[in-house]
Design a protein around this motif. Structure first.
Motif, PDB file in Angstrom:
ATOM      1  N   PRO A 201       0.818  -1.230   0.000  1.00  0.00           N
ATOM      2  CA  PRO A 201       0.000   0.000   0.000  1.00  0.00           C
ATOM      3  C   PRO A 201       0.837   1.258   0.000  1.00  0.00           C
ATOM      4  O   PRO A 201       0.406   2.294  -0.495  1.00  0.00           O
ATOM      5  CB  PRO A 201      -0.790  -0.093   1.300  1.00  0.00           C
ATOM      6  CG  PRO A 201      -0.626  -1.457   1.787  1.00  0.00           C
ATOM      7  CD  PRO A 201       0.566  -2.061   1.160  1.00  0.00           C
ATOM      8  N   ARG A 202       2.046   1.159   0.539  1.00  0.00           N
ATOM      9  CA  ARG A 202       2.886   2.363   0.540  1.00  0.00           C
ATOM     10  C   ARG A 202       3.177   2.807  -0.889  1.00  0.00           C
ATOM     11  O   ARG A 202       3.183   3.993  -1.203  1.00  0.00           O
ATOM     12  CB  ARG A 202       4.198   2.062   1.275  1.00  0.00           C
ATOM     13  CG  ARG A 202       4.012   2.005   2.769  1.00  0.00           C
ATOM     14  CD  ARG A 202       5.269   1.600   3.442  1.00  0.00           C
ATOM     15  NE  ARG A 202       5.646   0.224   3.100  1.00  0.00           N
ATOM     16  CZ  ARG A 202       6.673  -0.416   3.624  1.00  0.00           C
ATOM     17  NH1 ARG A 202       7.444   0.183   4.503  1.00  0.00           N
ATOM     18  NH2 ARG A 202       6.952  -1.646   3.298  1.00  0.00           N
ATOM     19  N   HIS A 204       1.289   2.376  -3.442  1.00  0.00           N
ATOM     20  CA  HIS A 204       0.094   3.022  -3.989  1.00  0.00           C
ATOM     21  C   HIS A 204       0.020   4.471  -3.536  1.00  0.00           C
ATOM     22  O   HIS A 204      -0.277   5.373  -4.316  1.00  0.00           O
ATOM     23  CB  HIS A 204      -1.176   2.293  -3.539  1.00  0.00           C
ATOM     24  CG  HIS A 204      -1.171   0.846  -3.838  1.00  0.00           C
ATOM     25  ND1 HIS A 204      -2.059  -0.032  -3.290  1.00  0.00           N
ATOM     26  CD2 HIS A 204      -0.369   0.092  -4.637  1.00  0.00           C
ATOM     27  CE1 HIS A 204      -1.807  -1.245  -3.722  1.00  0.00           C
ATOM     28  NE2 HIS A 204      -0.788  -1.197  -4.537  1.00  0.00           N
ATOM     29  N   THR A 205       0.320   4.692  -2.245  1.00  0.00           N
ATOM     30  CA  THR A 205       0.198   6.040  -1.716  1.00  0.00           C
ATOM     31  C   THR A 205       1.247   6.968  -2.319  1.00  0.00           C
ATOM     32  O   THR A 205       0.959   8.112  -2.675  1.00  0.00           O
ATOM     33  CB  THR A 205       0.339   6.014  -0.185  1.00  0.00           C
ATOM     34  OG1 THR A 205      -0.464   4.970   0.306  1.00  0.00           O
ATOM     35  CG2 THR A 205      -0.113   7.313   0.414  1.00  0.00           C
TER      36      THR A 205
ATOM     37  N   LEU B 512      -4.142  11.877   0.048  1.00  0.00           N
ATOM     38  CA  LEU B 512      -3.129  11.073   0.738  1.00  0.00           C
ATOM     39  C   LEU B 512      -3.667  10.531   2.057  1.00  0.00           C
ATOM     40  O   LEU B 512      -3.482   9.356   2.385  1.00  0.00           O
ATOM     41  CB  LEU B 512      -1.878  11.906   0.981  1.00  0.00           C
ATOM     42  CG  LEU B 512      -1.127  12.326  -0.283  1.00  0.00           C
ATOM     43  CD1 LEU B 512       0.125  13.082   0.073  1.00  0.00           C
ATOM     44  CD2 LEU B 512      -0.787  11.108  -1.113  1.00  0.00           C
ATOM     45  N   SER B 515      -5.869   7.722   1.486  1.00  0.00           N
ATOM     46  CA  SER B 515      -5.116   6.507   1.197  1.00  0.00           C
ATOM     47  C   SER B 515      -4.541   5.908   2.477  1.00  0.00           C
ATOM     48  O   SER B 515      -4.569   4.692   2.680  1.00  0.00           O
ATOM     49  CB  SER B 515      -4.006   6.850   0.205  1.00  0.00           C
ATOM     50  OG  SER B 515      -3.260   5.726  -0.073  1.00  0.00           O
ATOM     51  N   ILE B 516      -4.046   6.784   3.353  1.00  0.00           N
ATOM     52  CA  ILE B 516      -3.499   6.285   4.628  1.00  0.00           C
ATOM     53  C   ILE B 516      -4.598   5.630   5.452  1.00  0.00           C
ATOM     54  O   ILE B 516      -4.426   4.544   6.018  1.00  0.00           O
ATOM     55  CB  ILE B 516      -2.870   7.454   5.425  1.00  0.00           C
ATOM     56  CG1 ILE B 516      -1.596   7.919   4.740  1.00  0.00           C
ATOM     57  CG2 ILE B 516      -2.570   7.037   6.855  1.00  0.00           C
ATOM     58  CD1 ILE B 516      -1.011   9.167   5.327  1.00  0.00           C
ATOM     59  N   TYR B 519      -5.459   2.255   4.076  1.00  0.00           N
ATOM     60  CA  TYR B 519      -4.456   1.222   4.368  1.00  0.00           C
ATOM     61  C   TYR B 519      -3.895   1.414   5.769  1.00  0.00           C
ATOM     62  O   TYR B 519      -2.697   1.315   5.984  1.00  0.00           O
ATOM     63  CB  TYR B 519      -3.308   1.304   3.379  1.00  0.00           C
ATOM     64  CG  TYR B 519      -3.705   1.094   1.941  1.00  0.00           C
ATOM     65  CD1 TYR B 519      -4.289  -0.109   1.542  1.00  0.00           C
ATOM     66  CD2 TYR B 519      -3.459   2.070   0.991  1.00  0.00           C
ATOM     67  CE1 TYR B 519      -4.633  -0.304   0.224  1.00  0.00           C
ATOM     68  CE2 TYR B 519      -3.809   1.871  -0.329  1.00  0.00           C
ATOM     69  CZ  TYR B 519      -4.396   0.691  -0.704  1.00  0.00           C
ATOM     70  OH  TYR B 519      -4.734   0.492  -2.010  1.00  0.00           O
ATOM     71  N   THR B 522      -1.045  -0.630   7.494  1.00  0.00           N
ATOM     72  CA  THR B 522       0.348  -0.530   7.052  1.00  0.00           C
ATOM     73  C   THR B 522       1.012   0.714   7.614  1.00  0.00           C
ATOM     74  O   THR B 522       2.167   0.702   7.992  1.00  0.00           O
ATOM     75  CB  THR B 522       0.411  -0.455   5.520  1.00  0.00           C
ATOM     76  OG1 THR B 522      -0.476  -1.426   5.007  1.00  0.00           O
ATOM     77  CG2 THR B 522       1.808  -0.716   5.017  1.00  0.00           C
ATOM     78  N   PHE B 523       0.224   1.818   7.633  1.00  0.00           N
ATOM     79  CA  PHE B 523       0.861   3.091   7.947  1.00  0.00           C
ATOM     80  C   PHE B 523       0.905   3.381   9.442  1.00  0.00           C
ATOM     81  O   PHE B 523       1.869   3.930   9.934  1.00  0.00           O
ATOM     82  CB  PHE B 523       0.125   4.225   7.229  1.00  0.00           C
ATOM     83  CG  PHE B 523       0.421   4.250   5.767  1.00  0.00           C
ATOM     84  CD1 PHE B 523       1.659   4.675   5.328  1.00  0.00           C
ATOM     85  CD2 PHE B 523      -0.498   3.815   4.845  1.00  0.00           C
ATOM     86  CE1 PHE B 523       1.957   4.688   3.989  1.00  0.00           C
ATOM     87  CE2 PHE B 523      -0.218   3.824   3.509  1.00  0.00           C
ATOM     88  CZ  PHE B 523       1.011   4.259   3.069  1.00  0.00           C
ATOM     89  N   LEU B 632       3.820   9.264   6.329  1.00  0.00           N
ATOM     90  CA  LEU B 632       4.400   8.650   5.134  1.00  0.00           C
ATOM     91  C   LEU B 632       5.888   8.420   5.312  1.00  0.00           C
ATOM     92  O   LEU B 632       6.420   7.365   4.965  1.00  0.00           O
ATOM     93  CB  LEU B 632       4.146   9.548   3.908  1.00  0.00           C
ATOM     94  CG  LEU B 632       2.699   9.659   3.457  1.00  0.00           C
ATOM     95  CD1 LEU B 632       2.588  10.591   2.266  1.00  0.00           C
ATOM     96  CD2 LEU B 632       2.157   8.293   3.102  1.00  0.00           C
ATOM     97  N   SER B 635       6.695   5.598   7.544  1.00  0.00           N
ATOM     98  CA  SER B 635       6.409   4.267   7.014  1.00  0.00           C
ATOM     99  C   SER B 635       7.586   3.692   6.227  1.00  0.00           C
ATOM    100  O   SER B 635       7.636   2.506   5.968  1.00  0.00           O
ATOM    101  CB  SER B 635       5.172   4.314   6.122  1.00  0.00           C
ATOM    102  OG  SER B 635       5.501   4.911   4.902  1.00  0.00           O
ATOM    103  N   VAL B 636       8.536   4.535   5.797  1.00  0.00           N
ATOM    104  CA  VAL B 636       9.652   3.977   5.028  1.00  0.00           C
ATOM    105  C   VAL B 636      10.954   3.894   5.830  1.00  0.00           C
ATOM    106  O   VAL B 636      11.938   3.370   5.324  1.00  0.00           O
ATOM    107  CB  VAL B 636       9.929   4.770   3.732  1.00  0.00           C
ATOM    108  CG1 VAL B 636       8.772   4.638   2.789  1.00  0.00           C
ATOM    109  CG2 VAL B 636      10.265   6.192   4.014  1.00  0.00           C
TER     110      VAL B 636
END
Lengths: 508, 704
Positions: A201-202, A204-205, B512, B515-516, B519, B522-523, B632, B635-636
């Motif tokens: 999903p990351r 996609h975002t 955004l 989207s977060i 999902y 995940t985030f 965001l 998350s990475v």
């Protein structure tokens, strides 16, 4: 054949014009010669690409994905042709409609840098490099917007640069995040790695984030406010470049990055994009309908046309993608031609407001024919470029059974007809109105030379219409290569996909 | 699915087999030639000649193309061309506002129809598997599938708008602002026929469809009656003619929906085309000569030339269809067709008879009535007493006089072609004779009534001068579109940068953040790495400094806090072993603070423009946006999947790139072209700044 000259030729030209900052004559000639060489080179590149397949160049001889790769594939060269032809036309226009104030401010240098930026955008195969060319375009277009420095232009320029910096910010963030996650910036490499993690999903975002950045550049609802507030302020030559080329950069990047790399995303994103593109079309066309300034109508019309291009991207089939590719080229030619036409009319009377304009059909029937052909091309009458692309879009909508989109397409085409004919009726048919004192307003005679650039873009635009049969096949072929990435990836990464992935550096 | 849908420039795509044996093609070319000659005379000594005649020829060619086109998109091309040229031709007197509005109205309606037709044709092509009309006509489809109803509705919309059938007939009478050659050619002989011609082309495909049959019968029938009545109430000769045209097209439409009616439709198109364009050209002559086309005014004119009376009379006979004229045979075909269609249903005949005699009255009123009789003329003379002077009659070009005569003669000559095809069954049962007698009988009756009460009819017509229907159809719709357009533009494009920026940020947050939210598993998760206390302190410092810079009242304090944010960042870079970056950040921030502080001397006083609520709103939006970006970024962290590129870069820095600092090597070697771009950006900025500063110093305050 090398690709770097496509960037270096205009930059070199810019350097020369800067050396002769005070000498307008030299600057004029340099820029004309340089743009002509650029056009020539583009055509050679095109022949090469369509003859022998796409070209790849590793800048500094560093292999992909370490260094930066430049790629000239079919999509790139099509865009390059559009760019250089529009640039050439505008250059001819600015030679004839000499604007001493503009040219003494480094106009030619900045235009050449802009050309370099555009060329770079269309050939780069690297996400961050794309960002750099975006910056080049942003800065040079901001300078072009505000170069004459009157209040109206500075206001438009500030709006333009602020809102576009927001796009740059998002682009940079997204590029950073993607690099943080996938550890690469090379588009071919990225698309391989995205394909491996496509359910994340990351991704996609981040793709959506990139999309927003491109949507701002492309002026898509609700991110289009910068366009109508800045297109009508600069000198006509600049406006024509903007109208022809700037929004295409956003759409091109969407195809190159959002579609080429991040495909397929979950279906809801594409549905959302279809809705957004329909709103964009409607919003732009309604905006155009109420304007009374010739150039603002054209600016709003750009927004609605961008909606068409976005629709082609969102529909996710080859016909639609092919339609978008041709649409960009068609719109580049037609809109810059229309802008130059507006300049010819506006300059002669000294106002761009339609209640001050009039009588141009009697004054110059040729100009009337040129405008009307361009207008019908924008509307989409058969055997003009607009028809080719609209038919392709309609057909892809029928294939996808998007009835709402079809309805919107037809309504927007209809409204396009209304506002273009409003211009025709007010500017060409109506008599030149009296000015405030009740006297017949003066209008300067028209120079026939000014029609040359319009004729040039018109010929290219009509070719898209008349050879719709051939060009649609070319565009579909190009679109296929965007959805089917193997050829591109193999060319760039010099690997055979069947043997699995291995990029442990160069084989030197 | 058809792969390539674009038409080619070859014989088969343009016409193919459809040009053979096509009387319409010859007819269109003939009328074009006549019109051009007439127009040559009509625009003698007028600057409009160069505008109208080329357009007339182009229009004639596109109309000729329309009747022979084979590929559906060629058909559409010619269809659109006729619309476009008709727009330009209606606007012949484009200096007048009325002309411009009427022409736009015509295109407003036909253009909308054209788009609908385009979609219909595309769907037809896609679903029939062929884009060639000649092939489609031979095929049979399962018309019960719902898609065929859609196609029929779309096609019919295009057809009825073009042909001016109800409820879209409004543009036709208004198109009469065009000069006589245009009206005669476009709005009686050819353009308005395009719709019914297309009906005949498509009849073989759709004739078994109830929707097709019923909607055409209904609309065409209504139009026929509407036109016949409205024509009676018009005092403007051309408008009255326009309404009779509309009525006749209704009649043709009534017959054309089925293959069996093709002959009727074609013979009517030919016959009507000839006599109606001749009548228009005749009216054009009258208008030129006596400078009026109002029935009431013409009746008060003292002298009408004998030539005009003769032409008027003979055209009247062409119109009503006396034997040996084209319309006589057309009528015969019609009766024949009706007999088959209605299975001896005599009510239909009664209606038909009444309609026919109404039309006769109309033609009488247009072609004969204004030029005969003397009583009113004398009255007019006596009323105005001594002051009465005979108005001089304008001379007209010989070419104008010739053409109505030519058309009237060809109306007679064309019977050779039409009569050959007569296979009349009606005469077998004597219906034809009954019909003819009934029509003329009723006409005579109506004629006397009309002659007695024509003042009443004319007065009624005067009141109906401005029609309600077309205003509702056209003007109000345009105004509505305009209202909606203004409303939406005021909302979306109100001119304030702060508003735009808010809109951009909010939209980004929605996309955004959505989207977060979508999902969230995940985030929204716990950070992987442990947070150290000194990191926390620095981060807190950065946040506080950022807030300070926005809420402080002093400009200097604001800049200094921004500097503090930068310093905090550079300290963080140091922690994460990026000394180069920290140094750069440190340098730029120091410079920015210094430069800004210097700049403040020249800036005007600090003023606060936004209210407290604005600030709170903006603050909230900014915080949310920051939050979204932070999520965001979080998350990475520590989630890098691939590291090959970085590793390779590090490996190659010393042996291959011969550098010792990887950052420098990246900037100057691995990604040198990025640096080239950045240099260009700086150069551009410098050019821009230099230019702007020069303007200031050169011109001081005065700006254009």
């Amino acid at each position: 054949m090398l690709i770097t000259p496509i960037i270096c030729i205009p930059l070199f030209g810019a350097a020369i014009t800067l050396l002769f900052y005070k000498d307008r004559e030299v600057q004029q000639w340099t820029s004309t010669v340089v743009i002509a060489i650029h056009t020539l080179y583009t055509f050679l590149l095109t022949l090469n690409v369509f003859g022998y397949g796409s070209l790849v160049e590793y800048v500094g001889n560093w292999d992909a994905p370490i260094g930066i790769t430049l790629i000239a594939d079919q999509l790139s060269v099509l865009m390059l042709i559009m760019t250089s032809v529009v640039m050439l036309a505008v250059n001819i226009y600015s030679r004839i409609a000499t604007d001493a104030k503009l040219e003494s401010q480094g106009y030619h240098s900045v235009v050449l840098i802009l050309l370099a930026g555009l060329s770079g955008t269309f050939v780069t195969g690297d996400l961050f490099n794309l960002y750099v060319w975006f910056e080049v375009i942003l800065m040079s277009s901001f300078v072009l917007l505000s170069i004459k420095g009157n209040k109206e232009q500075l206001e438009g320029g500030i709006k333009y640069v602020t809102l576009n910096l927001f796009a740059s910010l998002l682009f940079l963030c997204a590029a950073g995040l993607i690099y943080g996650l996938l550890g690469t910036l090379n588009l071919a490499d990225l698309s391989l790695k995205v394909a491996e993690n496509i359910s994340d999903p990351r991704i996609h975002t981040f793709a959506l984030m990139l999309w927003i950045a491109f949507a701002i550049k492309a002026a898509i609802f609700p991110f289009y406010s910068w366009l109508p507030s800045s297109y009508h302020t600069p000198p006509i030559a600049v406006g024509a470049i903007f109208a022809g080329l700037l929004t295409k950069v956003g759409i091109y990047s969407m195809i190159r990055v959002f579609i080429f790399v991040f495909n397929p995303l979950p279906a809801w994103i594409y549905t959302l994009l279809v809705i957004i593109s329909i709103i964009t079309m409607m919003s732009g066309v309604l905006g155009a309908y109420v304007q009374s300034d010739f150039r603002r109508i054209l600016a709003f019309s750009s927004v609605s046309q961008v909606g068409f291009m976005m629709l082609g991207i969102a529909l996710q089939n080859e016909w639609a993608m092919a339609a978008t590719i041709l649409f960009m080229i068609h719109h580049g030619f037609v809109k810059s031609g229309l802008f130059i036409t507006s300049g010819i009319c506006g300059k002669s009377v000294g106002s761009f407001y339609m209640n001050r304009l009039g009588g141009f059909l009697d004054k110059s029937p040729l100009l009337g024919i040129l405008f009307l052909t361009l207008a019908f091309s924008l509307i989409g009458v058969p055997f003009t470029s607009g028809f080719t692309v609209k038919i392709m879009l309609l057909k892809s909508c029928i294939m996808n059974k998007e009835w709402v989109a079809i309805f919107a397409l037809l309504v927007v085409s209809f409204m396009t007809m209304l506002y273009m004919l409003k211009i025709w009726s007010e500017v060409f048919w109506k008599k030149l109105p009296l000015d405030e004192d009740g006297k017949v307003s003066k209008s300067k005679p028209l120079e026939t030379g000014m029609f040359i650039p319009v004729v040039i873009v018109l010929i290219f635009s009509l070719m898209i219409g008349i050879f719709g049969n051939v060009l649609s096949e070319v565009a579909i072929d190009t679109a296929k290569k965007i959805y089917d990435r193997d050829e591109y990836i193999q060319k760039v990464l010099r690997l055979n996909l069947k043997e699995g992935l291995s990029y442990t550096g160069s084989e030197k | 699915m058809v792969q390539n849908i674009f038409p080619n420039f070859n014989y088969f795509d343009i016409t193919g087999p459809r040009i053979e044996n096509n009387p319409l093609f010859q007819f269109v070319l003939f009328i074009t030639a006549c019109t051009v000659i007439y127009g040559w005379g009509y625009f003698e000594n007028s600057s409009k000649r160069n505008y109208v005649l080329p357009l007339l020829i182009l229009f004639g060619l596109s109309m000729a193309g329309l009747v022979i086109a084979n590929h559906l998109l060629w058909l559409y091309f010619f269809w659109e061309c006729t619309s476009v040229f008709s727009y330009l031709l209606i606007g012949t007197y484009y200096e007048k506002k009325e002309s411009r509005e009427s022409s736009l109205q015509a295109l407003f309606i036909t253009g909308a129809g054209g788009l609908s037709l385009l979609l219909g044709l595309l769907l037809l092509g896609e679903h029939s598997g062929s884009y060639y009309l000649s092939e489609i006509q031979l095929q049979h489809f399962n018309l019960e599938e719902p898609i065929w109803s859609t196609i029929v509705v779309l096609l019919l919309f295009g057809i009825i708008t073009k042909s001016g059938l109800l409820p879209f007939q409004g543009w036709l009478p208004n198109a009469m602002v065009a000069p006589a050659p245009v009206s005669g050619f476009l709005h009686s002989a050819t353009l308005v026929k395009a719709g019914v011609i297309l009906i005949t082309f498509l009849a073989p495909v759709f004739q078994e469809m109830p929707l097709w049959e019923n909607s055409i019968l209904l609309l065409a029938g209504l139009t026929a009656w509407y036109g016949a009545f409205m024509a009676l109430l018009q005092n403007d000769l051309k408008k009255a003619l326009a309404y009779t045209t509309s009525a006749t097209i209704g009649l043709i439409g009534f017959a054309s929906w089925t293959e069996a009616g093709n002959l009727v439709a074609f013979s009517w198109i030919l016959a009507h085309g000839l006599y109606k364009s001749a009548s228009f050209y005749f009216v054009g002559i009258i208008e030129k000569k006596y400078e009026s086309r109002n029935i009431l005014k013409l009746r008060k004119l003292f002298s009408i030339e004998f030539f005009d009376k003769i032409i008027g009379f003979s055209l009247f006979f062409c119109c009503i269809g006396i034997p040996f004229t084209a319309s006589y045979y057309a009528k015969k075909h019609l009766v024949d067709f009706y007999l088959n269609l209605f299975q001896q249903n005599y009510y239909a005949f009664v209606l038909c008879t009444i309609w026919q005699s109404l039309m006769l009255i109309n033609y009488f009123r247009i072609l004969v009535f204004p030029y005969i009789g003397t009583r009113e003329r004398y009255q007019a003379m006596h009323e105005s007493a001594e002051g009465f002077q005979e108005k001089s009659v304008k001379t007209i070009s010989i070419w104008m006089k010739v053409i109505p005569v030519v058309l009237a003669i060809s109306s007679v000559l064309s019977t050779f072609k039409l009569s050959q095809r007569v296979t009349i069954h009606a005469s077998d049962v004597g219906i034809w004779e009954y019909f003819t007698v009934a029509v003329y009988g009723l006409f005579t009756l109506l004629f006397f009534m009309f002659y007695r009460y024509h003042h009443f009819v004319n007065a009624l017509g005067k009141k109906l001068y401005t029609e309600i229907l077309w205003k509702w159809c056209y003007k109000n719709k345009l105004r509505m579109i305009e209202k909606i357009a203004i409303m939406q533009t005021n909302i979306v494009q109100n001119g304030y940068l702060r508003y735009y920026l808010t809109m951009f940020v909010v939209a980004t947050i929605l996309l955004l953040g959505g989207s977060i939210y979508f999902y969230s598993e995940t985030f929204i998760r716990k950070p992987v790495t442990e947070i150290l206390i000194y990191e926390l302190i620095i981060v807190a410092m950065i946040i506080i400094a950022a807030f300070m810079s926005t809420i402080t009242r002093s400009r200097m304090a604001s800049i200094v806090s921004l500097g503090a944010v930068g310093m905090g960042c550079s300290v963080l870079y140091l922690f994460y072993s990026a000394p180069d970056l920290a140094m750069t950040q440190f340098l730029t921030d120091t410079l920015i603070v210094v430069v800004m502080a210097l700049l403040f001397y020249d800036l005007p006083r600090y003023s606060r423009l936004s209210s407290k609520t604005d600030k709170i709103r903006d603050g909230i939006i900014a915080c949310i946006f920051g939050g979204v970006i932070s999520i965001l970024v979080l998350s990475v962290t520590d989630a890098q999947i691939y590291t090959e590129v970085m590793d390779t870069m590090l490996k190659k820095t010393i042996p291959e790139a011969r550098g010792h600092n990887v950052v420098n090597v990246i900037l100057a070697d691995f990604r040198a072209i990025d640096t080239l771009g950045e240099i260009s950006v700086l150069t551009t900025a410098a050019i821009g700044m230099y230019g702007l500063l020069r303007i200031r110093t050169k011109k001081g305050g005065d700006e254009s």
